[in-house]
Design a protein around this motif. Structure first.
Motif, mmCIF file in Angstrom:
data_model
loop_
_atom_site.group_PDB
_atom_site.id
_atom_site.type_symbol
_atom_site.label_atom_id
_atom_site.label_comp_id
_atom_site.label_asym_id
_atom_site.label_seq_id
_atom_site.Cartn_x
_atom_site.Cartn_y
_atom_site.Cartn_z
ATOM 1 N N GLY A 199 0.796 -1.218 0.000
ATOM 2 C CA GLY A 199 0.000 0.000 0.000
ATOM 3 C C GLY A 199 0.829 1.268 0.000
ATOM 4 N N LEU A 200 2.077 1.191 -0.450
ATOM 5 C CA LEU A 200 2.963 2.350 -0.486
ATOM 6 C C LEU A 200 3.168 2.809 -1.920
ATOM 7 C CD1 LEU A 200 5.733 1.093 1.969
ATOM 8 C CD2 LEU A 200 3.792 2.564 2.518
ATOM 9 N N LYS A 201 3.604 4.037 -2.061
ATOM 10 C CA LYS A 201 3.988 4.547 -3.372
ATOM 11 C C LYS A 201 5.170 5.486 -3.197
ATOM 12 C CE LYS A 201 0.522 8.270 -3.327
ATOM 13 N NZ LYS A 201 -0.618 8.873 -4.047
ATOM 14 N N MET A 235 10.801 -1.663 4.081
ATOM 15 C CA MET A 235 11.252 -2.526 5.175
ATOM 16 C C MET A 235 10.565 -2.172 6.492
ATOM 17 S SD MET A 235 13.417 -4.639 3.839
ATOM 18 C CE MET A 235 14.597 -4.853 2.498
ATOM 19 N N LEU A 236 10.244 -0.893 6.662
ATOM 20 C CA LEU A 236 9.613 -0.438 7.910
ATOM 21 C C LEU A 236 8.101 -0.652 7.929
ATOM 22 C CD1 LEU A 236 11.516 2.947 8.350
ATOM 23 C CD2 LEU A 236 11.710 0.962 9.861
ATOM 24 N N ALA A 237 7.487 -0.791 6.755
ATOM 25 C CA ALA A 237 6.030 -0.818 6.643
ATOM 26 C C ALA A 237 5.348 -1.842 7.552
ATOM 27 C CB ALA A 237 5.612 -1.034 5.191
ATOM 28 N N ARG A 271 8.772 5.238 13.636
ATOM 29 C CA ARG A 271 9.649 5.724 12.575
ATOM 30 C C ARG A 271 8.946 5.645 11.217
ATOM 31 N NH1 ARG A 271 15.345 3.074 10.548
ATOM 32 N NH2 ARG A 271 16.061 4.868 9.334
ATOM 33 N N PHE A 272 8.259 4.538 10.966
ATOM 34 C CA PHE A 272 7.539 4.392 9.698
ATOM 35 C C PHE A 272 6.486 5.473 9.537
ATOM 36 C CE2 PHE A 272 3.668 2.836 7.608
ATOM 37 C CZ PHE A 272 4.156 2.665 6.316
ATOM 38 N N HIS A 273 5.694 5.725 10.569
ATOM 39 C CA HIS A 273 4.618 6.711 10.459
ATOM 40 C C HIS A 273 5.170 8.122 10.235
ATOM 41 C CE1 HIS A 273 1.340 3.998 11.174
ATOM 42 N NE2 HIS A 273 1.868 3.565 12.303
#
Length: 341
Positions: free
Chosen positions: A100-102, A132-134, A148-150
């Protein structure tokens, strides 16, 4: 936690190619094995031919092995593009979409300009780090890597609400922001405070490295935005945590490098290319908890033909930043001294 900027993975065994000499010997062996069944009377003559590097047959075999190696490399590259760590460009975009990333837009382009200005997009390395963080972003337990991801995907998470307008009706609504500011945060790190008794009492410090300024110093507006997104949402922050958002402390340094080189028929060392390589290294290390190593500076210098010695102002201990610090190169000076002979 695997860090794409400093950690490396070994090439999968499935994609490790034998050396050229090993493949050439195997190729010749297969030819002899085939001849032993097809025309055994030719085996001795062909073996003698294959031992002579100047025979036409040997040259054809060597060319075939080189062609085969190029084909294997091409197919291996295609296969590794299906693995996130090795994926590049649009192939990495496809891997990002699985979570779900772009890819983030760092600087907007201008399609109406002449010629059109293409947008500056997030690098493969930064996009892969967020990939990797998702998985940690799915946790609601206030994990270090989740925070960190957010921070690095600021305002991308939708507001999810559940309504029950009627006894037999439930409406789940995802409300996405009209305009996200995901690309503002280049890096973020968190650490729990320890009180006087040596215990952690839920006070969490977060440091933010910004893309809005060259050095990475975050503005108060960005810090407020990060806090509102992470600290103000029940679906991100842990209930018992108290978040404090701070700007990264910038550790400024310079690259002052002297290269000693020999006069060679190849020509002089291209100073601009050296500066470009040093800048690329500085950019890759510009992150929280980043490191600048003297050995890496020397490696860059020695990668240029004719360089015999590299002297750097970076000490043997290097520049090692803490969790709240990021190294930032303010200038690069390269001098080249050639042998008098």
């Amino acid at each position: 936690m695997f860090d794409i900027q400093s950690d490396q993975l070994e090439q999968p065994e499935a994609f490790v190619m034998p050396s050229y000499d090993v493949q050439l010997a195997e190729f010749k062996s297969r030819i002899i094995t085939h001849l032993q069944e097809l025309a055994p009377e030719l085996v001795e003559a062909v073996e003698e031919t294959l031992q002579n590097p100047y025979e036409l047959g040997t040259i054809i075999v060597e060319g075939a092995v080189k062609t085969l190696r190029d084909y294997i490399r091409s197919e291996d590259y295609k296969a590794t593009q299906m693995l996130a760590y090795w994926a590049k460009d649009s192939n990495l975009d496809a891997k990002l979409s699985e979570l779900g990333l772009k890819r983030q837009i760092i600087e907007a382009g201008d399609p109406n300009a002449y010629p059109p200005v293409e947008p500056k997009m997030e690098s493969d390395e930064d996009a892969l780090q967020r990939y990797m963080l998702a998985p940690f972003g799915l946790s609601t337990a206030g994990t270090n890597l989740g925070y960190r991801f957010h921070a690095m995907t600021l305002n991308e998470r939708p507001i999810i609400t559940v309504e029950k307008p009627a006894p037999n009706v439930v409406i789940l609504k995802h409300e996405f922001p009209n305009e996200a500011s995901t690309s503002k945060v280049k890096d973020a790190r968190v650490k729990a405070r320890v009180n006087g008794q040596g215990n952690r009492d839920g006070k969490i410090d977060m440091w933010v490295l910004s893309r809005e300024t060259p050095s990475g110093m975050a503005t108060q507006e960005l810090l407020d935005e990060v806090y509102a997104y992470i600290g103000g949402r029940d679906d991100i922050i842990q209930e018992t945590d108290e978040l404090f958002v701070n700007s990264a402390s910038i550790v400024e340094y310079q690259h002052i490098v002297t290269l000693y080189a020999t006069n060679s028929p190849v020509g002089t060392v291209d100073k601009n290319s050296v500066i470009t390589k040093l800048q690329e290294y500085a950019d890759s290390a510009h992150q929280l908890k980043g490191k600048i190593e003297e050995s890496m500076v020397k490696f860059i210098g020695h990668s240029f033909y004719g360089v015999t010695k590299v002297v750097s102002n970076i000490s043997t201990d290097g520049i090692v930043c803490d969790v709240h610090e990021a190294p930032y190169c303010t200038s690069i000076t390269v001098d080249i001294i050639y042998d008098s002979a």
